[in-house]
Scaffold this motif. Sequence first.
Motif, mmCIF file in Angstrom:
data_model
loop_
_atom_site.group_PDB
_atom_site.id
_atom_site.type_symbol
_atom_site.label_atom_id
_atom_site.label_comp_id
_atom_site.label_asym_id
_atom_site.label_seq_id
_atom_site.Cartn_x
_atom_site.Cartn_y
_atom_site.Cartn_z
ATOM 1 N N PRO A 254 0.800 -1.218 0.000
ATOM 2 C CA PRO A 254 0.000 0.000 0.000
ATOM 3 C C PRO A 254 0.835 1.271 0.000
ATOM 4 N N SER A 255 2.091 1.158 0.441
ATOM 5 C CA SER A 255 3.011 2.293 0.432
ATOM 6 C C SER A 255 4.424 1.756 0.261
ATOM 7 N N PRO A 256 5.372 2.616 -0.095
ATOM 8 C CA PRO A 256 6.756 2.123 -0.261
ATOM 9 C C PRO A 256 7.357 1.538 1.004
ATOM 10 N N ASP A 257 6.758 1.809 2.164
ATOM 11 C CA ASP A 257 7.324 1.345 3.423
ATOM 12 C C ASP A 257 6.572 0.170 4.042
ATOM 13 N N THR A 258 5.564 -0.361 3.353
ATOM 14 C CA THR A 258 4.738 -1.420 3.933
ATOM 15 C C THR A 258 4.448 -2.490 2.888
ATOM 16 N N LEU A 259 4.580 -3.745 3.296
ATOM 17 C CA LEU A 259 4.293 -4.875 2.416
ATOM 18 C C LEU A 259 3.517 -5.925 3.196
ATOM 19 N N PHE A 260 2.420 -6.383 2.611
ATOM 20 C CA PHE A 260 1.687 -7.535 3.119
ATOM 21 C C PHE A 260 1.813 -8.657 2.094
ATOM 22 N N TYR A 261 1.963 -9.896 2.578
ATOM 23 C CA TYR A 261 2.090 -11.000 1.631
ATOM 24 C C TYR A 261 1.386 -12.238 2.175
ATOM 25 N N ALA A 262 0.959 -13.088 1.244
ATOM 26 C CA ALA A 262 0.342 -14.365 1.582
ATOM 27 C C ALA A 262 0.788 -15.386 0.544
ATOM 28 N N ASN A 263 1.243 -16.552 1.010
ATOM 29 C CA ASN A 263 1.740 -17.600 0.118
ATOM 30 C C ASN A 263 1.188 -18.954 0.531
ATOM 31 N N VAL A 264 0.885 -19.767 -0.462
ATOM 32 C CA VAL A 264 0.599 -21.179 -0.259
ATOM 33 C C VAL A 264 1.573 -21.938 -1.139
ATOM 34 N N SER A 265 2.323 -22.860 -0.545
ATOM 35 C CA SER A 265 3.358 -23.547 -1.307
ATOM 36 C C SER A 265 3.494 -24.991 -0.842
ATOM 37 N N ARG A 266 4.074 -25.790 -1.709
ATOM 38 C CA ARG A 266 4.371 -27.172 -1.361
ATOM 39 C C ARG A 266 5.787 -27.501 -1.815
ATOM 40 N N GLY A 267 6.522 -28.153 -0.937
ATOM 41 C CA GLY A 267 7.880 -28.575 -1.258
ATOM 42 C C GLY A 267 8.102 -30.026 -0.881
ATOM 43 N N ALA B 101 8.006 5.293 11.443
ATOM 44 C CA ALA B 101 8.673 6.426 12.081
ATOM 45 C C ALA B 101 9.878 6.885 11.276
ATOM 46 N N ASN B 102 9.617 7.177 10.000
ATOM 47 C CA ASN B 102 10.677 7.653 9.109
ATOM 48 C C ASN B 102 11.835 6.655 9.043
ATOM 49 N N ASP C 163 9.831 -9.882 14.327
ATOM 50 C CA ASP C 163 11.106 -9.252 14.672
ATOM 51 C C ASP C 163 10.959 -7.740 14.556
ATOM 52 N N LEU C 164 11.615 -7.041 15.453
ATOM 53 C CA LEU C 164 11.517 -5.592 15.568
ATOM 54 C C LEU C 164 12.915 -5.005 15.671
ATOM 55 N N THR C 165 13.189 -3.983 14.857
ATOM 56 C CA THR C 165 14.442 -3.242 14.933
ATOM 57 C C THR C 165 14.128 -1.770 15.129
ATOM 58 N N VAL C 166 14.751 -1.159 16.116
ATOM 59 C CA VAL C 166 14.512 0.253 16.424
ATOM 60 C C VAL C 166 15.855 0.981 16.442
#
Length: 828
Positions: free
Chosen positions: A547-560, A597-598, A646-649
Amino acid sequence: MKAKQTRLWTSGVAAMAIGLSSAAYAQDTEGQDPAQSQTPQVDANAIVVTANKREQNLNDVGLSVTAIGSQALAERQITSVQDIAAAVPGLQFADSGAGTPIYTLRGIGFNEESLGVYPSVSVYTDEVPLPFPVLTLHAAFDLDRVEALKGPQGILFGQNATGGAINYIASKPTSTLQYGADVSYGRFNTLTGNAFVSAPIGEKAGVRLALSAQDSDGWQYSLTRPGDRNGAMKYIAGRLTFAVEPAPNVRLRATALAWQDKSEPQAAQLIAVRAQNPADTQAPLLTAPFGTTNPRSADWTVRSDYVTFTDVVNGDFSIKPLTTGDLSPRSNRKFIQGALRAEVDIADAVTLTSITSYLDYRQHLYSDKDGTALAIANIGDGLANIQSFNQEVRLSNLDPGRFNWVVGANYEDSHTFEDQYLTFANGSSSSPNTIFINTTGSEVIQDIRNYAVFANGEYELVDGLVAKVGGRYTNSRNQSDLCSKGNGDGLVSVLFNIIGGLSGNPFTPIGTNDCYVLNAQGVPGDRFLDTLAEDNFSWRVGLDYEPSPDTLFYANVSRGYKAGSYPTLASADYKAYFPVTQESVTSYEAGFKASLANRMVQFNGAAFYYDYVDKQIRGKVVDPIFDVLDVLINVPKSRVMGAEADLTVRPAEGLSFGASTTYLDSKVLTDNGSQFVGPTAYGNSCTVGGAPGPCDFTGSELPFTPKWSYGINVDYRRDLGAGKLILGADLRGQSSSVATLNGRTIEFRDLPNDRHASFVDKPFVIPSYIVVDARLGYEFSGGRFKVMAWGKNVFNEYYVTNAAHYLDTTVRFTGMPVTYGITLSVKN
């Protein structure tokens, strides 16, 4: 003399490069900016990864990926596969006791120690495969970064990546002259050296040479021989890379990686005695000391001089002493791999990529798996070699656009050979009932051929919304030749000739070094010849929404899928040699990546559910002659579900906080209503109708799958004018887990001659632990020179990586105790 030569070489590698770098520093021109020659350090928001086999910003990849850059690798002293596992959330490392590492990622792993078996977590260097776990021991040096891809990666990284893939990205030749080195000295007299030099060759070519070496004294001490040490590390590794652009649209890169390792395999800690044949437990085992909560305490065989046996062949039934020879843990492992990568841009629209590699690995290995000074479960000489040829060819679009695609094919031709010599002369299997046999051999030869075709595409449906679809067809064939050999003094062959005669079927009596395993007619002499032919189709579909350059949502269904394999073991019954068949993991995952936060805050999260079919695992079988032995089995149905974050500040310049956590819930399920049953690590120790019988594993958690694992790291840098102060600390921990199915329910039993350590209640539970590392350093002005003081496991936490039962003994393998040292580094 050899130890001195190794230590001189290790220090010489670093000293030579430090001297070169210092000389170059003195000769720098007055106007040159030293920072221009350094690899720029970027924050997590700008890390470039190749998870989709093309360069992308980490935050634009709709997969769960952990990336660790070169600066973090160096300052955190991440130099081994154990260190990589400690730094990647959800990745577990276990020592197998036979020198083969075991990787488990998000609960997907293969607890098997045979040399020629594929792992569930595939490992690559610059997309060049290291197909078998033992080959991965010394690839983590002179790296630009490490990428850990989580979840099935069968589309782009092959059929065996059911758990994920680890890709080491090696540093490449540079357009300017660069060189550097570091030398470290630490506890246990550990001397480590690393050096590299990178230089252009004309305008369109470059070369890079990197070396790494270590020499240390043993860190384990013997409980029965004061002053005796084990666990010394002695290795040297080198990588030579040559890159050239012979034409504007052609790029070639040739790499040679080689290493030799003469380290001493870790010895186990004895925690319990539970003999195969309790009535035949030999007296020395009844007083063998247990390990303690000091991780350094252990024991191992040097030489066994009090073995008893009966010379049946000569009709002499008197008891005599037998010297088994030198069984002390040691190794000599050699590896070399050559690879050629060629990229050709076709018509300014398509890139043709070819990756060709060939490797050769050879091994002599002595290991002690029983945790005692006795010969109970000793391997040696363990001979092995691997040759593997791999070829990948693919086409992909040259410039990223609305539609990105890749199509290609793979071919693998691998040959593995393993010959284990097992000594159990002090064990209960060497008894009057078995005419005092004391050694057996296990030989496994595999001829493996795999080919595959694959395709993957990503199409931007509307701005910010990308659809993904991919598939791979794989065809595999494994031709095997297995033999349990009656080696040593010939008593095994005598015993099985007697057993074969009882079958009533005609056969040719076997001699020393012939195959003794009993065939379907109950007679010895035949090699086990079999072919495992399998094919499968891996696939993945998914959506990415940005939705913005700083946010990504993803969903995957896979088989290996992961290919089946054959075991390396000594068994009386040929049925134990049947292979495990291929396993599959169907993954449902959704996650997000957000810069807030920038871009001072990076927050990632994912939730997943794995449908696990025919999981491969090292289980147990009740052998008609040797009682409880290892075997490979398929768990019909299981599942893993969990979440991670995971969070990095970065609240201020030079200050960074990171935290991560992974939650896993694994369980063995019924298969169409049928329970999954079988023997435990202590045999048929469950009660069925008042008598010992097979155990019901349904509901058991999977091995090496702790409910919680977590990590916290802090980095602080402050400019002091004349240089920079560097402070850092890392905490990692996990809740308890198990090393085998039903691990939480298996308890010690009050049987004759059984005994166990008082501080252990559940032999196959891996207790929870927390480990802390710390570092303090100073980087001189210009960034050329740096000194770092560091410590690992600074609070000397006692923690366990694996637990197992071998013949008469139950043992643990522990993590390293506190280590500390100082590192001096220089670069131009």
